[in-house]
Design a protein around this motif. Structure first.
Motif, PDB file in Angstrom:
ATOM      1  N   UNK A  85       2.316   5.846 -23.064  1.00  0.00           N
ATOM      2  CA  UNK A  85       3.322   6.283 -22.090  1.00  0.00           C
ATOM      3  C   UNK A  85       2.714   7.263 -21.096  1.00  0.00           C
ATOM      4  N   UNK A  86       1.949   8.215 -21.606  1.00  0.00           N
ATOM      5  CA  UNK A  86       1.315   9.195 -20.718  1.00  0.00           C
ATOM      6  C   UNK A  86       0.323   8.539 -19.768  1.00  0.00           C
ATOM      7  N   UNK A  87      -0.393   7.527 -20.256  1.00  0.00           N
ATOM      8  CA  UNK A  87      -1.337   6.809 -19.399  1.00  0.00           C
ATOM      9  C   UNK A  87      -0.612   6.079 -18.269  1.00  0.00           C
ATOM     10  N   UNK A  88       0.492   5.442 -18.591  1.00  0.00           N
ATOM     11  CA  UNK A  88       1.253   4.717 -17.573  1.00  0.00           C
ATOM     12  C   UNK A  88       1.824   5.668 -16.532  1.00  0.00           C
ATOM     13  N   UNK A  89       2.328   6.795 -16.983  1.00  0.00           N
ATOM     14  CA  UNK A  89       2.879   7.769 -16.042  1.00  0.00           C
ATOM     15  C   UNK A  89       1.772   8.354 -15.162  1.00  0.00           C
ATOM     16  N   UNK A  90       0.614   8.594 -15.761  1.00  0.00           N
ATOM     17  CA  UNK A  90      -0.503   9.145 -14.992  1.00  0.00           C
ATOM     18  C   UNK A  90      -0.994   8.152 -13.948  1.00  0.00           C
ATOM     19  N   UNK A  91      -0.856   6.859 -14.210  1.00  0.00           N
ATOM     20  CA  UNK A  91      -1.274   5.834 -13.249  1.00  0.00           C
ATOM     21  C   UNK A  91      -0.253   5.677 -12.130  1.00  0.00           C
ATOM     22  N   UNK A  92       1.032   5.825 -12.453  1.00  0.00           N
ATOM     23  CA  UNK A  92       2.094   5.571 -11.469  1.00  0.00           C
ATOM     24  C   UNK A  92       2.106   6.613 -10.353  1.00  0.00           C
ATOM     25  N   UNK A  93       1.886   7.850 -10.674  1.00  0.00           N
ATOM     26  CA  UNK A  93       1.996   8.915  -9.675  1.00  0.00           C
ATOM     27  C   UNK A  93       1.032   8.734  -8.501  1.00  0.00           C
ATOM     28  N   UNK A  94      -0.271   8.509  -8.725  1.00  0.00           N
ATOM     29  CA  UNK A  94      -1.160   8.310  -7.567  1.00  0.00           C
ATOM     30  C   UNK A  94      -0.865   7.011  -6.813  1.00  0.00           C
ATOM     31  N   UNK A  95      -0.362   5.992  -7.509  1.00  0.00           N
ATOM     32  CA  UNK A  95      -0.009   4.748  -6.830  1.00  0.00           C
ATOM     33  C   UNK A  95       1.089   5.008  -5.799  1.00  0.00           C
ATOM     34  N   UNK A  96       2.068   5.789  -6.189  1.00  0.00           N
ATOM     35  CA  UNK A  96       3.153   6.113  -5.263  1.00  0.00           C
ATOM     36  C   UNK A  96       2.601   6.858  -4.053  1.00  0.00           C
ATOM     37  N   UNK A  97       1.736   7.840  -4.314  1.00  0.00           N
ATOM     38  CA  UNK A  97       1.152   8.594  -3.209  1.00  0.00           C
ATOM     39  C   UNK A  97       0.352   7.710  -2.272  1.00  0.00           C
ATOM     40  N   UNK A  98      -0.425   6.775  -2.820  1.00  0.00           N
ATOM     41  CA  UNK A  98      -1.233   5.884  -2.011  1.00  0.00           C
ATOM     42  C   UNK A  98      -0.351   4.979  -1.146  1.00  0.00           C
ATOM     43  N   UNK A  99       0.682   4.434  -1.761  1.00  0.00           N
ATOM     44  CA  UNK A  99       1.565   3.519  -1.024  1.00  0.00           C
ATOM     45  C   UNK A  99       2.361   4.250   0.050  1.00  0.00           C
ATOM     46  N   UNK A 100       2.814   5.445  -0.253  1.00  0.00           N
ATOM     47  CA  UNK A 100       3.543   6.220   0.758  1.00  0.00           C
ATOM     48  C   UNK A 100       2.636   6.550   1.943  1.00  0.00           C
TER      49      UNK A 100
END
Length: 549
Positions: free
Chosen positions: A157-172
């Motif tokens: 779960x922590x790995x998935x959350x850690x991956x999602x945050x930078x993805x959002x920043x990159x896409x924004x």
């Protein structure tokens, strides 16, 4: 589950949606007559024209269905024993005003669950609460096993959350760059076309690079910059859903329903609002099975002959469905007259699998066929990595063989070459039964619209539609016989193909991807059905012998 994107996936997404040379109805076509490896349903209907048929009800357990859609409204199942909107359970089946089906993820006053946790999160949350104040050194053998599982799930779960945050920043950041480029052109993104980009000379290098990349994703002069912006927003929404819902241990959507999801004996909960907040997936599935044929609207359903009806059962949120809801959905469908159930959903964990297993047995005892999507992870299935499945477990280990009323379906494409299996499709030489069209499928979506989706979610209703055709024209066939006919009549494929999810250039014989090594085919199934003597009990006998647990 929603589609997800990252910047490196955008090119694939645009190219996938741009198969303009492929006819929208390719999945109904015949390879011999039309050159496309569809299910030959048009040919089957032409062959069956004028022959007698009976009503068949197909239950669709899904996200909900737009029951007023122009191509579906006339074929939605109606519970004739229920008086609409009188607040009473007129037919005494335990569900009030279930006129067109039931919503097992609804609450009082017509409320709905939209987004949910993934099962991994729910299991972790339950275990972390159980062991919150326990000393690991004092645990017994079974408790230590659970504790270790809790720790492993927590890491994931922590790995998935850690991956999602930078993805959002990159896409924004990418979206802001696109909007800035549109501003430099003096137009909103919704008005910037490919032609506009071709004619524009950027004053700075960065704007030029951004527009150049955007242009490379466009497949026609009419494509707009806003299309790419919309794709990026879907990616932002997806990763936001991971953080806010999928992997959020503080989020509990079940408060909306108000039940105890661990109470597997509880069956009378939910509401009768069967569309839900996002019925795109379920509507698309229903259109594949039974959209009205020959009405010059949208699509022609594989099984529709004027006598196929869709029972709507809502149990699949954006996130993982619950075992309790799946089991109760199957039982509801059986008890209310469905003879085929389509299940275009799946998940990686099943904490209450025994409840679903018992529901599958219930369907088998009552001669109901279950059709299930194999999943979209591009992986080889096992009995432990994709649920529901039809093999019963005892003490965590498989017990016996699978059910003879269950069909597991992988997804194929419109290409009869190395790209025949959809790259996203799961596969396995025993656990997947057959493949059917699932890539680039055009079907109904809410508000009288149509769209192209891809997934084994689209392949499963192809097979459910074939099953509906057989059970309508050949009503003496049992569910077991229908399954056997669909699998035995499937068209063999002698091709080496790209391994779904494999490395570039990695190939395998198509026959090794499923138990049949073949493509489901309605025309071939009809021909075989004509030569098969039915073994089904008469209706009165079946009703009298309805097995209940």
């Amino acid at each position: 589950m929603k589609l997800f994107f990252s910047a490196v996936m955008l090119l694939f997404t645009f190219q996938l949606s741009a198969q303009m040379a492929v006819p929208q109805n390719w999945w109904n076509l015949d390879r011999g007559e039309d050159s496309y490896p569809g299910v030959s349903s048009d040919r089957a209907h032409a062959y069956l024209k004028g022959k007698a048929n009976q009503k068949v009800v197909v239950a669709v357990i899904d996200s909900g269905i737009d029951i007023e859609h122009e191509d579906l409204a006339d074929i939605i199942w109606t519970n004739e024993d229920e008086i609409p909107n009188n607040g009473r359970d007129d037919d005494n089946n335990g569900y009030i005003d279930d006129v067109h089906g039931w919503n097992f993820i609804g609450g009082p006053g017509g409320t709905h669950i939209d987004s949910e946790n993934l099962e991994i999160t729910r299991i972790y949350t339950r275990l972390s609460q159980k062991y919150a104040n326990r000393n690991p050194d004092g645990l017994d053998k079974d408790e230590r096993k659970e504790y270790a599982q809790m720790e492993e799930l927590g890491r994931k779960i922590n790995e998935e959350r850690a991956d999602a945050e930078p993805q959002i920043g990159q896409l924004k950041g990418f979206m802001e760059a696109l909007e800035g480029a549109a501003k430099a052109m003096g137009k909103p993104a919704s008005e910037v076309t490919a032609e506009d980009i071709d004619a524009f000379e950027a004053e700075d290098e960065m704007t030029g690079r951004i527009l150049g990349y955007a242009r490379s994703q466009m497949t026609s002069d009419e494509d707009r910059l806003s299309d790419l912006v919309d794709q990026i927003q879907e990616g932002i929404d997806y990763y936001g859903g991971q953080l806010n819902f999928y992997y959020n241990t503080e989020y509990d959507a079940r408060d909306i329903v108000g039940d105890d999801p661990a109470n597997l004996d509880d069956r009378n909960y939910g509401n009768n609002s069967v569309e839900g907040p996002d019925a795109s997936h379920g509507t698309h599935v229903a259109g594949i099975i039974a959209a009205v044929r020959g009405n010059d609207l949208g699509v022609d359903g594989v099984g529709q002959n004027g006598n196929i009806e869709i029972m709507v059962i809502r149990a699949v949120p954006d996130g993982d469905e619950r075992d309790k809801d799946v089991a109760n959905s199957i039982r509801y469908a059986v008890d209310n007259g469905a003879s085929i159930i389509n299940m275009s959903f799946g998940k990686a964990y099943s904490p209450y699998k025994e409840a679903v297993d018992e529901a599958i047995r219930y369907a088998a005892k009552n001669d109901v066929l279950l059709v299930h999507a194999a999943g979209n992870d591009g992986k080889e299935l096992t009995l432990f990595n994709n649920f529901p499945n039809d093999v019963r477990f005892k003490k965590g280990k498989p017990k016996g063989k699978g059910s003879d009323i269950w069909i597991e379906v992988g997804a194929s494409s419109s290409n009869y070459d190395a790209a025949l299996p959809a790259g996203f499709s799961n596969y396995q030489s025993e656990l997947v039964d057959v493949f059917a069209p699932g890539a680039g499928i055009y079907s109904a979506v809410p508000d009288d619209e149509y769209a192209t989706f891809g997934g084994t979610s689209m392949a499963s209703p192809m097979v459910a539609g074939i099953a509906a055709l057989l059970r309508s024209y050949f009503p003496d066939l049992t569910a077991k016989q229908v399954r056997e006919i669909i699998l035995e009549s499937a068209v063999d494929v002698s091709l080496d193909v790209n391994l779904p999810g494999g490395d570039e250039g990695e190939t395998v014989a198509f026959r090794n991807l499923s138990a049949t090594g073949a493509l489901a085919n309605a025309y071939a199934a009809v021909q075989m059905a004509e030569q098969t003597k039915g073994k089904k009990k008469k209706t009165a006998e079946r009703d009298a012998s309805l097995v209940k647990y």
